[in-house]
Each structure stands twice: as structure tokens, then as C-alpha cells.
Design an enzyme around this catalytic site. Sequence first.
Site, PDB file in Angstrom:
ATOM      1  N   LYS A   1      28.818 -17.091   2.590  1.00 14.06           N
ATOM      2  CA  LYS A   1      28.166 -17.372   3.930  1.00 14.06           C
ATOM      3  C   LYS A   1      27.053 -16.001   4.483  1.00 14.06           C
ATOM      4  O   LYS A   1      27.346 -15.033   3.680  1.00 14.06           O
ATOM      5  CB  LYS A   1      29.320 -17.753   4.744  1.00 14.06           C
ATOM      6  CG  LYS A   1      29.832 -18.585   5.009  1.00 14.06           C
ATOM      7  CD  LYS A   1      30.849 -18.293   5.505  1.00 14.06           C
ATOM      8  CE  LYS A   1      31.330 -20.427   5.125  1.00 14.06           C
ATOM      9  NZ  LYS A   1      32.982 -20.163   6.594  1.00 14.06           N
TER      10      LYS A   1
ATOM     11  N   PHE B   1      35.616 -24.607  17.760  1.00 16.82           N
ATOM     12  CA  PHE B   1      34.634 -23.790  17.412  1.00 16.82           C
ATOM     13  C   PHE B   1      33.926 -24.184  16.492  1.00 16.82           C
ATOM     14  O   PHE B   1      32.410 -23.295  16.067  1.00 16.82           O
ATOM     15  CB  PHE B   1      35.615 -23.116  16.296  1.00 16.82           C
ATOM     16  CG  PHE B   1      36.183 -23.561  15.085  1.00 16.82           C
ATOM     17  CD1 PHE B   1      35.181 -24.520  14.446  1.00 16.82           C
ATOM     18  CD2 PHE B   1      37.404 -24.321  15.231  1.00 16.82           C
ATOM     19  CE1 PHE B   1      35.623 -25.270  13.171  1.00 16.82           C
ATOM     20  CE2 PHE B   1      38.162 -24.989  14.094  1.00 16.82           C
ATOM     21  CZ  PHE B   1      37.156 -25.294  13.115  1.00 16.82           C
TER      22      PHE B   1
ATOM     23  N   HIS C   1      32.302 -20.649   1.745  1.00 13.58           N
ATOM     24  CA  HIS C   1      32.857 -22.236   1.786  1.00 13.58           C
ATOM     25  C   HIS C   1      33.048 -22.337   0.200  1.00 13.58           C
ATOM     26  O   HIS C   1      32.528 -22.312  -0.960  1.00 13.58           O
ATOM     27  CB  HIS C   1      32.253 -22.852   2.346  1.00 13.58           C
ATOM     28  CG  HIS C   1      31.776 -24.558   2.220  1.00 13.58           C
ATOM     29  ND1 HIS C   1      32.349 -25.174   3.419  1.00 13.58           N
ATOM     30  CD2 HIS C   1      30.887 -25.223   1.245  1.00 13.58           C
ATOM     31  CE1 HIS C   1      32.761 -26.348   2.936  1.00 13.58           C
ATOM     32  NE2 HIS C   1      31.804 -26.443   1.633  1.00 13.58           N
TER      33      HIS C   1
ATOM     34  N   ARG D   1      38.762 -23.059  -4.449  1.00 13.54           N
ATOM     35  CA  ARG D   1      39.340 -22.310  -3.070  1.00 13.54           C
ATOM     36  C   ARG D   1      40.404 -21.558  -3.416  1.00 13.54           C
ATOM     37  O   ARG D   1      40.849 -21.139  -2.600  1.00 13.54           O
ATOM     38  CB  ARG D   1      40.036 -24.285  -2.859  1.00 13.54           C
ATOM     39  CG  ARG D   1      38.987 -25.015  -2.490  1.00 13.54           C
ATOM     40  CD  ARG D   1      39.582 -26.457  -1.378  1.00 13.54           C
ATOM     41  NE  ARG D   1      40.334 -25.898   0.284  1.00 13.54           N
ATOM     42  CZ  ARG D   1      39.565 -26.216   1.252  1.00 13.54           C
ATOM     43  NH1 ARG D   1      38.047 -25.753   1.069  1.00 13.54           N
ATOM     44  NH2 ARG D   1      40.090 -25.636   2.361  1.00 13.54           N
TER      45      ARG D   1
ATOM     46  N   THR E   1      41.763 -19.571   4.796  1.00 16.04           N
ATOM     47  CA  THR E   1      40.270 -20.265   5.847  1.00 16.04           C
ATOM     48  C   THR E   1      40.810 -18.788   6.048  1.00 16.04           C
ATOM     49  O   THR E   1      39.934 -17.787   6.690  1.00 16.04           O
ATOM     50  CB  THR E   1      41.063 -20.930   7.070  1.00 16.04           C
ATOM     51  OG1 THR E   1      41.304 -22.732   5.957  1.00 16.04           O
ATOM     52  CG2 THR E   1      39.359 -21.044   7.477  1.00 16.04           C
TER      53      THR E   1
ATOM     54  N   ARG F   1      38.541 -14.227  -0.248  1.00 16.77           N
ATOM     55  CA  ARG F   1      38.398 -13.898   1.410  1.00 16.77           C
ATOM     56  C   ARG F   1      39.101 -12.580   1.761  1.00 16.77           C
ATOM     57  O   ARG F   1      38.880 -12.103   2.863  1.00 16.77           O
ATOM     58  CB  ARG F   1      38.892 -15.765   2.125  1.00 16.77           C
ATOM     59  CG  ARG F   1      38.052 -16.232   2.337  1.00 16.77           C
ATOM     60  CD  ARG F   1      38.080 -17.623   2.461  1.00 16.77           C
ATOM     61  NE  ARG F   1      36.976 -18.630   3.123  1.00 16.77           N
ATOM     62  CZ  ARG F   1      37.404 -20.190   3.357  1.00 16.77           C
ATOM     63  NH1 ARG F   1      38.636 -20.160   2.626  1.00 16.77           N
ATOM     64  NH2 ARG F   1      36.676 -20.402   3.343  1.00 16.77           N
TER      65      ARG F   1
ATOM     66  N   ASN G   1      34.365 -15.534   7.343  1.00 15.89           N
ATOM     67  CA  ASN G   1      35.787 -15.965   6.707  1.00 15.89           C
ATOM     68  C   ASN G   1      34.803 -15.438   4.888  1.00 15.89           C
ATOM     69  O   ASN G   1      34.729 -15.913   3.511  1.00 15.89           O
ATOM     70  CB  ASN G   1      36.208 -16.757   5.658  1.00 15.89           C
ATOM     71  CG  ASN G   1      35.645 -17.998   6.169  1.00 15.89           C
ATOM     72  OD1 ASN G   1      35.294 -18.375   5.797  1.00 15.89           O
ATOM     73  ND2 ASN G   1      36.095 -19.128   6.269  1.00 15.89           N
TER      74      ASN G   1
END
Length: 142
Positions: free
Chosen positions: A11, A59, A117, A87, A93, A104, A114
Site C-alpha cells: 500500500k 471508513f 493487502h 495473511r 489488520t 503489518r 497497514n
Amino acid sequence: MALERTLCILKPDAVEKKKVGAILAKIEDAGFAILALRRVKLSMDVAEGFYAVHRERKFFGELVQFMIRSPVVVAVLEKESAVSAWRTLMGATDPAEADGGTIRKLFGANKGENATHGSDSVENAKTEIAYFFPASEVSPSA
Ligand code: GDP
């Protein structure tokens, strides 16, 4: 176990912090093959479309603004059980709740920013991969 593919996005916060190399190294060290990789600045339309499932969440606007703030790196990862493995490597998250050593925890700032993705199911991974990569851009691992 089955060989799976999943969509990974580094991100804007991770790209801004120049952590692309560090995160890709962790991905390869964990045994993933990177089948496709591209740096791209998302348009509002593309970001809204990608996160359409979250359209009703409070959000959503903040999430889209964050995702178009600066370029991201999108990648297709392949490994046994890639969806859950990626993941697990990303962590929770909210970086504050993520296990030590996860991406993260190491590179995320908060629940919004964070760092990464990851697709949440094999089914969604197929849709998300196709959203960014035509089949011709995803090369087999060998
Ligand atoms: P993920 O599957 O772990 O990425 O989590 P979700 O599917 O629940 O949320 C998707 C993304 O929306 C997260 O990775 C965050 O970037 C963002 N997000 C989730 N919760 C919040 C929040 O409370 N505030 C903001 N600004 N963004 C959030």
C-alpha cells in the site's frame, strides 16, 4: 494442501517508506513465488472498484483516499495455501494487534495504514488477480 495464488498489494504507506524491497524479501524468504509485479498509481475508480465490498463501511472514503495517495505495488504470489500463508505473514489488520515479526507489525502504522493487502479467499483471489493482471502477465513459476 494445494498450490494457490493470491493478490498482494504493497500500500501507499509501505511504498512511501521505501519498504518495497524489504517486504518483497520477506515474501520470497517465506517461499512465495512472485508471478507478476507492477507499480501503479491507482485512480479513484480503480480503488473504489477494488474495495467495492466495503462501500457501506464508514471508513470507505478514508480507505479510498489513502489508496490513491501515492503509488502502490501489486503482485501475484504463489505457494501452497498461499491465501492463508500470505495473511499469516501480513498479520492482523490492526498492526497493534499483529503478531511480532509480521509485516503489518513491522511496517504498518495503524488500522488504516497497514502496509499490505492480501486476498481473503481463493475465490476472491481469482477475482482480485484478474482485476489487476491479464492472464498473459502472470507467468508460471517454472
Ligand atoms: P484486511 O482483510 O486485514 O485488509 O481487513 P478488512 O478487509 O477488514 O479491511 C480492508 C482494509 O480497510 C484494511 O486493510 C484497512 O486498510 C482498511 N480499514 C479497515 N478498518 C479500518 C478502519 O477502521 N479505518 C480505516 N481508515 N481503514 C480501515
